[in-house]
Scaffold this active site. Structure first.
Site, mmCIF file in Angstrom:
data_model
loop_
_atom_site.group_PDB
_atom_site.id
_atom_site.type_symbol
_atom_site.label_atom_id
_atom_site.label_comp_id
_atom_site.label_asym_id
_atom_site.label_seq_id
_atom_site.Cartn_x
_atom_site.Cartn_y
_atom_site.Cartn_z
ATOM 1 N N THR A 197 7.863 -5.007 -3.891
ATOM 2 C CA THR A 197 7.691 -5.289 -5.320
ATOM 3 C C THR A 197 8.461 -4.286 -6.183
ATOM 4 O O THR A 197 8.725 -3.156 -5.735
ATOM 5 C CB THR A 197 6.188 -5.210 -5.659
ATOM 6 N N ASP A 198 8.755 -4.693 -7.415
ATOM 7 C CA ASP A 198 9.404 -3.753 -8.350
ATOM 8 C C ASP A 198 8.434 -2.660 -8.808
ATOM 9 O O ASP A 198 8.852 -1.651 -9.364
ATOM 10 C CB ASP A 198 9.967 -4.511 -9.567
ATOM 11 N N GLU A 199 7.132 -2.859 -8.553
ATOM 12 C CA GLU A 199 6.140 -1.902 -9.071
ATOM 13 C C GLU A 199 6.276 -0.520 -8.433
ATOM 14 O O GLU A 199 5.789 0.468 -8.976
ATOM 15 C CB GLU A 199 4.712 -2.464 -8.903
ATOM 16 N N LYS A 247 2.426 -0.024 -1.432
ATOM 17 C CA LYS A 247 3.664 -0.774 -1.151
ATOM 18 C C LYS A 247 4.831 0.209 -0.976
ATOM 19 O O LYS A 247 5.678 0.034 -0.103
ATOM 20 C CB LYS A 247 3.971 -1.766 -2.275
ATOM 21 N N TYR A 258 -2.086 0.082 -5.616
ATOM 22 C CA TYR A 258 -1.304 -1.027 -5.037
ATOM 23 C C TYR A 258 0.150 -0.594 -4.859
ATOM 24 O O TYR A 258 0.708 -0.688 -3.760
ATOM 25 C CB TYR A 258 -1.386 -2.266 -5.949
#
Ligand code: NAD
Ligand code: TYD
Length: 356
Positions: free
Chosen positions: A136-138, A166, A162
């Site tokens: 994810t970009d997060e 990741k 989260y």
């Protein structure tokens, strides 16, 4: 041609179900093994239309179970792994970070180690193999309102449990390339939307709430920005990168489609109201500003220039078209929504898979 056996993890979830559907229908010569634990987010109804295809197998299993992962890889002589299984909701990670570390970090590590043991046991080793990790970009953290974008070189600065889990899994995947020479690829994608998304995420939750005249809980002032991509465009990118992406490389995936939450919410309200035959502005009174999410990242925005330049990928849908399709899908599939919100799907599949 020799049959290719590919494991897709998390195939009963939102994005995974679109990836499984694409691979099963586009590549009849592949055998797709969907490995999913069927947590609250996994729902085999997402794959009803392809579950009887001869090149599709479902296995209910936990990616944290190393022995099971190794057994599956050996049994099916797996040459490719597309890894999507994860705990994926930021709000849940704030309440229960351990589950996120377990699945996202330890689960990814168990899958990597099983692939290592299996592939290294073969005479040809890693030749012709691929471990593709969906991220994810997060992991890049949060941007300010200054027009900057996340590139593949942006430093990892995760803020939520989260995104921290990741980020950790991404590091393990890259470490398995750098240490053991495993042919890995990592991609980091922006927020996805479309059919089959669990209604705890903004877009399906709000469509469902508008339909049932329930409040729409907008975190903070609704000023946070997210970059939205239609899920089938993500699945197309995964297909392309799995086949043509450079080993050990990273690609950002996004559609240059930034929306302030409150503006996006107004588009959703307008679309649902129109499709349900309500006058314009009918559901605006449902907007309810609530306490902000803890550590709420201000802005995400992905620069996917590299993917376009190197592999020619571009999103196929304009946002207006994507939102229209998505809202229509949720309104037309009320039985799916009902089943998911009542938890009925879990009881049904628990029975069905109990003895397998
Ligand atoms: P999801 O929550 O809808 O689905 C996750 C799936 O993984 C479910 O089917 C669940 O049953 C399965 N799963 C969870 N724990 C498991 C375990 N221990 N073993 C086996 N299966 C397990 O998630 P999603 O939104 O489809 O996201 C899929 C992947 O894409 C995730 O890795 C996520 O981080 C990543 N991603 C999501 C988005 C997004 O906007 N949704 C954006 C970028 C990247
Ligand atoms: P979400 O769909 O949870 O995705 P993510 O947190 O991974 O970006 O949330 C999208 C945005 O919408 C995010 O800024 C949080 C906000 N949001 C709300 O304002 N209200 C809600 O009820 C939810 C679920 C999200």
């Amino acid at each position: 041609m020799e049959k290719k056996h590919i494991i897709i993890t998390g195939g009963a979830g939102f994005i995974g179900s679109h990836v499984v559907r694409l691979f099963v229908t586009k590549y009849p010569e592949y055998h797709i093994i969907n490995v999913d634990k069927l947590t609250y987010a996994g729902n085999l109804a997402n794959l009803k239309d392809i579950e009887d295809k001869p090149n599709y197998t479902f296995v209910k299993a936990d990616i944290c179970d190393f022995d099971k992962m190794l057994e599956l890889m050996q049994k099916y002589e797996v040459t490719g792994i597309i890894h999507l299984a994860a705990e994926s909701h930021v709000d849940r990670s704030i309440k229960d970070p351990f589950t996120f570390a377990r699945t996202n970090v330890m689960g990814t590590l168990s899958l990597l180690q099983a692939a290592k043991v299996y592939w290294e046991s073969l005479p040809e080793g890693y030749e012709g193999k691929r471990f593709y990790h969906i991220s994810t970009d997060e992991v890049y953290g949060a941007l300010q309102f200054d027009g900057t974008l996340f590139t593949e070189e942006t430093k990892y600065t995760p803020h939520s449990p989260y995104s921290a889990s990741k980020a950790s899994s991404d590091h393990f995947v890259r470490a398995f390339h750098d240490t053991y020479g495993m042919p890995t690829i990592v991609t980091n994608c922006s927020n996805n939307y479309g059919p089959y998304q669990f209604p705890e995420k903004l877009i399906p939750l709000f469509i469902n709430n508008i339909r049932h005249r329930k409040p729409l809980p907008v975190y903070g002032k609704g000023e946070n920005v997210r970059d939205w991509l239609y899920v089938e465009d993500h699945a197309r990118a995964i297909d392309l990168i799995f086949h043509k992406g450079r080993v050990a490389d990273t690609y950002n995936i996004g559609g240059f489609n930034e929306w302030k939450n409150i503006d996006l919410i107004k588009v959703i309200i307008k679309t649902v109201d129109r499709l349900l035959g309500h006058p314009e502005g009918y559901s605006l009174d449902l907007i309810t500003y609530v306490t902000d999410r803890k550590g709420h990242d201000l802005r995400y925005a992905i620069d996917s220039t590299k993917l376009k330049r190197e592999l020619g990928w571009e999103p196929s849908l304009q946002f207006e078209e994507g939102i229209e399709k998505t809202v229509k899908w949720y309104l037309e599939n009320e039985a799916w929504m009902e089943n998911v919100t009542s938890g009925g799907y879990q009881r049904y599949y628990e029975e069905m898979y109990k003895n397998r």
